[in-house]
Every structure is written in structure tokens, then in C-alpha cells.
Design a protein around this motif. Structure first.
Motif, short mmCIF file in Angstrom:
data_model
loop_
_atom_site.label_atom_id
_atom_site.label_comp_id
_atom_site.label_asym_id
_atom_site.label_seq_id
_atom_site.Cartn_x
_atom_site.Cartn_y
_atom_site.Cartn_z
N GLN A 60 7.43 -22.67 7.85
CA GLN A 60 6.78 -22.08 6.67
C GLN A 60 6.21 -20.69 7.00
OE1 GLN A 60 7.12 -23.35 3.65
NE2 GLN A 60 8.35 -24.94 4.66
N ILE A 61 7.10 -19.73 7.09
CA ILE A 61 6.74 -18.34 7.35
C ILE A 61 6.73 -17.61 6.01
CG2 ILE A 61 7.37 -16.21 8.53
CD1 ILE A 61 8.77 -17.95 10.64
N GLN A 62 5.59 -17.07 5.65
CA GLN A 62 5.45 -16.44 4.34
C GLN A 62 5.93 -15.00 4.35
OE1 GLN A 62 1.47 -15.44 2.58
NE2 GLN A 62 2.16 -16.75 0.93
N ILE A 63 6.67 -14.64 3.31
CA ILE A 63 6.99 -13.24 3.09
C ILE A 63 6.12 -12.74 1.93
CG2 ILE A 63 9.31 -13.29 4.03
CD1 ILE A 63 10.41 -13.56 1.21
N HIS A 64 5.64 -11.51 2.08
CA HIS A 64 4.76 -10.90 1.08
C HIS A 64 5.63 -10.02 0.19
CE1 HIS A 64 1.59 -8.49 -0.74
NE2 HIS A 64 0.68 -9.28 -0.20
N PRO A 65 5.43 -10.08 -1.13
CA PRO A 65 6.34 -9.37 -2.03
C PRO A 65 6.21 -7.85 -2.05
CG PRO A 65 4.60 -10.45 -3.28
CD PRO A 65 4.48 -10.93 -1.86
N VAL B 252 -4.79 -2.20 -20.17
CA VAL B 252 -4.09 -1.16 -20.91
C VAL B 252 -4.08 0.08 -20.04
CG1 VAL B 252 -4.10 0.29 -22.97
CG2 VAL B 252 -4.75 -2.13 -23.14
N PHE B 253 -2.90 0.56 -19.68
CA PHE B 253 -2.82 1.76 -18.85
C PHE B 253 -3.38 2.96 -19.61
CE2 PHE B 253 0.96 0.39 -15.94
CZ PHE B 253 0.09 -0.37 -15.18
N ALA B 254 -4.17 3.75 -18.89
CA ALA B 254 -4.78 4.93 -19.49
C ALA B 254 -3.82 6.12 -19.46
CB ALA B 254 -6.07 5.29 -18.74
N ASP B 255 -3.96 7.02 -20.42
CA ASP B 255 -3.18 8.26 -20.39
C ASP B 255 -3.60 9.06 -19.16
OD1 ASP B 255 -1.95 7.61 -22.76
OD2 ASP B 255 -3.40 8.72 -24.00
N GLY B 256 -2.65 9.78 -18.59
CA GLY B 256 -2.97 10.59 -17.43
C GLY B 256 -2.12 10.24 -16.23
N PRO B 257 -2.62 10.48 -15.03
CA PRO B 257 -1.81 10.27 -13.82
C PRO B 257 -1.27 8.85 -13.70
CG PRO B 257 -3.83 11.46 -13.31
CD PRO B 257 -3.96 10.98 -14.72
N MET B 258 -0.03 8.77 -13.23
CA MET B 258 0.61 7.49 -12.96
C MET B 258 1.13 7.50 -11.53
SD MET B 258 0.42 5.49 -15.63
CE MET B 258 1.67 4.28 -15.21
N TYR B 259 1.18 6.30 -10.94
CA TYR B 259 1.54 6.19 -9.53
C TYR B 259 2.58 5.09 -9.34
CZ TYR B 259 -2.93 8.65 -9.13
OH TYR B 259 -3.96 9.55 -9.26
N ALA B 260 3.35 5.21 -8.25
CA ALA B 260 4.33 4.17 -7.91
C ALA B 260 4.54 4.13 -6.41
CB ALA B 260 5.65 4.44 -8.61
N ILE B 261 4.76 2.92 -5.91
CA ILE B 261 5.09 2.71 -4.49
C ILE B 261 6.31 1.79 -4.44
CG2 ILE B 261 4.27 1.92 -2.24
CD1 ILE B 261 1.40 2.14 -3.36
N LYS B 262 7.33 2.20 -3.71
CA LYS B 262 8.52 1.36 -3.60
C LYS B 262 8.25 0.22 -2.63
CE LYS B 262 13.54 1.67 -3.25
NZ LYS B 262 14.71 2.56 -2.98
N VAL B 263 8.57 -1.00 -3.05
CA VAL B 263 8.23 -2.18 -2.26
C VAL B 263 9.38 -3.16 -2.19
CG1 VAL B 263 5.76 -2.04 -2.81
CG2 VAL B 263 7.28 -3.39 -4.28
N ALA B 264 9.28 -4.08 -1.24
CA ALA B 264 10.21 -5.20 -1.08
C ALA B 264 9.51 -6.23 -0.22
CB ALA B 264 11.52 -4.74 -0.43
N PRO B 265 10.02 -7.45 -0.16
CA PRO B 265 9.36 -8.48 0.65
C PRO B 265 9.41 -8.18 2.15
CG PRO B 265 10.76 -9.48 -1.01
CD PRO B 265 11.09 -8.02 -0.99
N GLY B 266 8.38 -8.64 2.86
CA GLY B 266 8.32 -8.54 4.32
C GLY B 266 7.60 -9.72 4.90
#
Length: 504
Positions: free
Chosen positions: A296-301, A422-436
Motif C-alpha cells: 500500500q504505497i500511496q501516490i499523491h495526485p 467563486v474565483f475572483a477577477d484578476g490574476p490567475m495561476y496554474a501548476i502542471k501536476v501528475a501523480p507521484g
């Protein structure tokens, strides 16, 4: 070593060779060690690493308690044992820095019915915490251990607060229906506060932490564990003890061991620190301890793949969403880690982005560290962010509009009900992810006294364990925030248990 040794031995691989090789007697070991000048030589370096010539000789290696590992569990055990009357305790850490995987802990510490919840008007119950932990682990966790952890979680929060480690910023993680994930006041990653606080508390008590000391063996006498052998600059050094606590962490940085237990995960990146190589499992197994649920080794999303950096679950708990290469949501972001990971792996090209606004950014100080690493994409609008990450702008705008509606009370097609904003108007951010690879949920079988158990359920005299090196608590899936609860509740507990047994 007190008593007349009848069948004393050193259990492990560095001295004994391959598993099954004849064990050396204590007399034989000390004779060979004497040729190397083991007795009276310098011991392991203290926390501030110095050259071998600068180290004070260790003339007396007799301790009441020896703790293997200076992560959250080991440090907590040392502090609790000291405060319960054990003055002669030492922590041995193979790495040059303290903290282990606790350094990387990000989301927080789950706890129920705490004083901070009550102050903030958060209604919670320990019974609910127990049930959601068992449910989250697909009812494969040991109910007695889970119950003990949850029932003692509020006390552990109070104990930490008494050490100057205040976790009063409360959020939510996947699989929990209530805000019970306790973080530092400023919303920063919990490990960055927990480890320095515990190290400082140990230093205030004069508890020695000896770095660059890799424990390679457990010393036994008539079936009881009575010490360890630690390797310091290729010199084996014996530390005699009335009790040994294994707090050596997991196996996420040992590809061979991962392949042994979960060959399907052998090519996954890992969030673990380099020292997480599964040493404690092998040490315990050599003296008859049972290992449970090791597959039971967990991967984080949400792991950034180039740096193996964890993108904290608290970010999703604060309102972030996951979108695929088409700019669309595809699952309930607040579901359990195993289910979210599986959903990510099913996406086109496996491309997934964690998307959030300024509100989420401000609530999670850990984002700034990721930003400094160049892992965060920023734009001044949703359309701008879509262009920056290469997804269709209209699709992403529609996705966010639908999510905003959910936060306003509309039903979510993916069933998300927690942590919606509710997302506010203005800056938006993103980080590319995958399980590890993130956490070994299996490990040494223990009871609520933290005693290491053999296959028949009998305690191995003198051997205790706490933290990720133990198994059975989290079942088939660990809830975010429960690892820190585990190491603090059981770390504190094992220190108090051994104190009650070794203090005259």
C-alpha cells in the motif's frame, strides 16, 4: 549491557551479510570491533556537523532510550520521553539534516474537537474523524489504532502549542467533510514550522541529535532488543539501550524496494527526501517484527514532475480546481488521493493543471516557494492563463463559470461539495501536476503502546516504532493531514510509554 547474555546477537545486514547468514555473538562482535578501535572512538556528529577531528569522544554509549530517525515522530518521541523523566536519550539520524519527510509536509495536521476549532466555531466530532479516516482508507485500517490516533489528536495539538508550535489556521483536505487540517497561523507548509520547532525543543532539553549516523543493526539479547549498531565514518559503534524506537521513515527513495512491493509504480517520481530508503523495515524484520500492507504505497495526485515538488492538498482545499489539456474539469478535486490520481492518469496525454486565483494563492504561503522555483504560471486573466498553459480559452472560461456556479449552490457534475469558491477577477495561476509516490502506508505492525509486534501479535521486548515506518493506520489510502497527526500522536505516545518502562 546489564544481565548475562545468553544468546546476544547483532541483527541486520551490514554485519551479518545477506539475510539468513549466521549472526555474530556480542562477544565476537566486540572482539572484531576492538580491532578497529571502536571503543572510545568518536561518536556520531551532533546536529551542527563538524569534521571527525572536532568530535568529542564518546566514552559511554549506554542510553536509556535510542531513537532511530530525527523526523517528526522521532523528535516528538525524544521530547516526550525526556519530559516524562528519561534524561539519557539520544536520537541517531543518518542524514546531515534533521526532519526527514516531515520537512516536506505541506497541508497540515488533522485533529478533531480542538481548542482552535472551538474558538473558530468549527463543529467537529472525534467519532466523525474516526469514521472518515476508516472510510478514506477503504476500511483496511486498524480500527483500534485509528481510534487511538483520532482520540488523542486534540491533545497533540495542545502539546505542540505548549512547545511553541501553534497550528491554528484550519483548512480542509480531500476525504474530510469538516475543516480539521491545522496549519501554522500564516498558512505556510506545516513541516517548515514543525521541524524547527521540534529541533529547538530538543535543543532546549539538551537532547543529543547525532547526524550522519546510519543505524545498520539491532542488537538483541535473548530475543529482546538491547541496542543498535550505527555506522559513523565506516566505523561501527554500539549504542546500548533499554528501549529502541524505530522512527526511520518510509521507502519512497528506494526504487528497488518500491519495485519489490509495487512494480507498477517503479517509474513514478517521488516526493520523498533522499534518506527515505526503507531502513527501518529491514531492521525490524530481521528481529522478527511483522510487516503489514507493504504493497500500500500511496501516490499523491498533485506533484510537479520535473522537481518532484509537492503541490499541497491545502491548495485544492482552499478552492483550486484540476483541468486537463482540453481546459475541462474531470473529477471531484476533494475526493481521496487514490481516486483523484487514477482520474488524472486517465486524462489525454496525462496532462493536468492545478488552477487557482489570488484568493487561493494568498491562503497558501507554500505557493510562493513553488513560484520561486519557476513552477507557477501566472496571467492577468482566465483567457491569458489559458494561452499560457496551452488550453482552449473558451473551454477554460466555461469550466470556471460552471465551477463558480457550484460555489453559488448549483450541483456539481463531479459531486464536489467541499472547498468551493467563486474565483475572483484578476490574476490567475496554474501548476502542471501528475501523480507521484508520496507515502508508504504499510510497515511495522504495532499496538497502541507502539510496541513492535511479531507475526503472532506478541511484542518484541525493547523494540518500539512510530511514524511512517509503521503500518496499519491508514489502510489502503491515507487522508491528507493524517500523516502529521500520526507522527505527532504516536511519536508523543511512544516517548511516554518507554519512559514509563525505563525510568526507575
Amino acid at each position: 549491557m546489564a544481565g548475562n547474555a545468553k544468546t546476544s546477537s547483532v541483527a541486520g545486514s551490514a554485519i551479518n551479510g545477506a539475510s539468513g547468514a549466521p549472526r555474530l555473538t556480542r562477544r565476537g562482535f566486540l572482539t572484531s570491533a576492538g580491532a578497529l578501535g571502536i571503543l572510545g572512538l568518536a561518536g556520531c556528529a551532533p546536529q551542527n556537523i563538524s569534521s571527525p577531528a572536532d568530535r568529542d569522544p564518546v566514552e559511554n554509549n549506554d542510553y536509556d532510550v535510542v531513537i532511530v530517525g530525527a523526523g517528526g515522530a522521532g523528535l516528538s518521541a525524544a521530547i516526550a520521553a525526556h519530559d516524562a523523566g528519561v534524561e539519557n536519550v539520544v536520537v541517531l539520524e543518518k542524514m546531515g539534516v534533521n526532519g526527514g519527510n516531515t520537512n516536506y509536509s505541506s497541508s497540515g495536521m488533522n485533529a478533531s474537537e480542538t481548542k482552535f476549532q472551538k474558538e473558530q466555531g468549527i463543529e467537529d466530532s472525534t467519532d466523525l474523524f474516526i469514521q472518515e479516516t476508516l472510510d478514506g482508507g477503504h476500511n483496511a485500517g486498524d480500527e483500534e489504532l485509528v481510534t487511538f490516533m483520532c482520540e488523542n489528536s486534540a491533545g497533540a495539538i495542545d502539546w505542540l502549542d505548549g512547545l511553541g508550535i501553534t497550528l491554528d489556521n484550519i483548512g480542509q483536505t480531500g476525504g474530510m467533510s469538516v475543516k480539521r487540517c491545522h496549519r501554522p497561523t500564516d498558512g505556510s507548509a506545516v513541516g517548515a514550522t514543525l521541524v524547527p520547532g521540534l529541533v529547538a525543543a530538543a535543543a532546549e532539553r539538551g537532547i543529543p541529535i547525532r547526524n550522519l549516523c546510519e543505524v545498520t543493526e539491532l542488537v538483541t539479547d535473548d530475543g529482546a532488543v538491547v541496542g543498535v549498531v550505527a555506522n559513523d565514518n565506516n566505523t561501527p559503534t554500539v549504542y546500548n539501550a533499554k528501549a529502541v524506537i524505530l522512527a526511520a521513515g518510509g521507502l519512497g527513495s528506494n526504487p528497488e524496494m518500491i519495485a519489490q512491493y509495487r512494480p507498477d509504480l517503479k517509474d513514478f517520481v517521488s516526493t520523498n527526501q533522499p534518506g527515505a530508503t526503507g531502513d527501518g523495515y529491514r531492521l525490524a524484520e530481521k528481529v522478527g517484527a511483522e510487516l503489514v500492507q507493504m504493497d500500500q504505497i500511496q501516490i499523491h495526485p498533485t506533484v510537479e514532475q520535473t522537481t518532484h515538488s509537492l503541490v499541497a492538498e491545502g491548495i485544492r482545499g482552499s478552492g483550486a480546481i484540476l483541468v486537463n489539456s482540453e481546459g475541462k474539469r474531470f473529477f471531484d478535486e476533494m475526493s481521496t488521493r487514490d481516486k483523484v490520481s487514477a482520474a488524472e492518469l486517465a486524462q489525454p496525454n496525462g496532462d493536468v493543471w492545478c488552477v487557482f486565483d489570488q484568493q487561493v494563492y494568498d491562503a497558501n504561503k507554500a505557493v510562493t516557494k513553488l513560484e520561486k522555483q519557476g513552477l507557477v504560471t501566472e496571467a492577468d486573466s482566465v483567457a491569458g492563463l489559458a494561452e499560457a498553459i496551452g488550453v482552449d480559452a473558451a473551454a477554460l472560461e466555461a469550466t470556471i463559470a460552471a465551477y463558480d456556479a457550484v460555489a453559488g449552490g448549483a450541483a456539481d457534475e463531479f459531486g464536489r461539495t467541499q472547498g468551493c469558491i467563486v474565483f475572483a477577477d484578476g490574476p490567475m495561476y496554474a501548476i502542471k501536476v501528475a501523480p507521484g509516490i508520496h507515502h508508504e502506508m504499510g510497515g511495522i505492525k504495532i499496538n497502541v503502546n507502539n510496541e513492535a509486534l511479531d507475526a503472532d501479535g506478541n511484542p518484541i521486548p525493547g523494540l518500539y516504532a512510530a511514524g511512517e515506518v509503521t503500518g496499519g493506520i491508514h489502510g489502503n489510502n491515507r487522508i491528507g493531514g493524517n500523516a502529521v497527526c500520526d507522527i505527532e500522536v504516536f511519536g508523543k505516545n511512544v516517548g511516554e510509554v518507554v519512559a514509563s518502562r525505563v525510568v526507575a
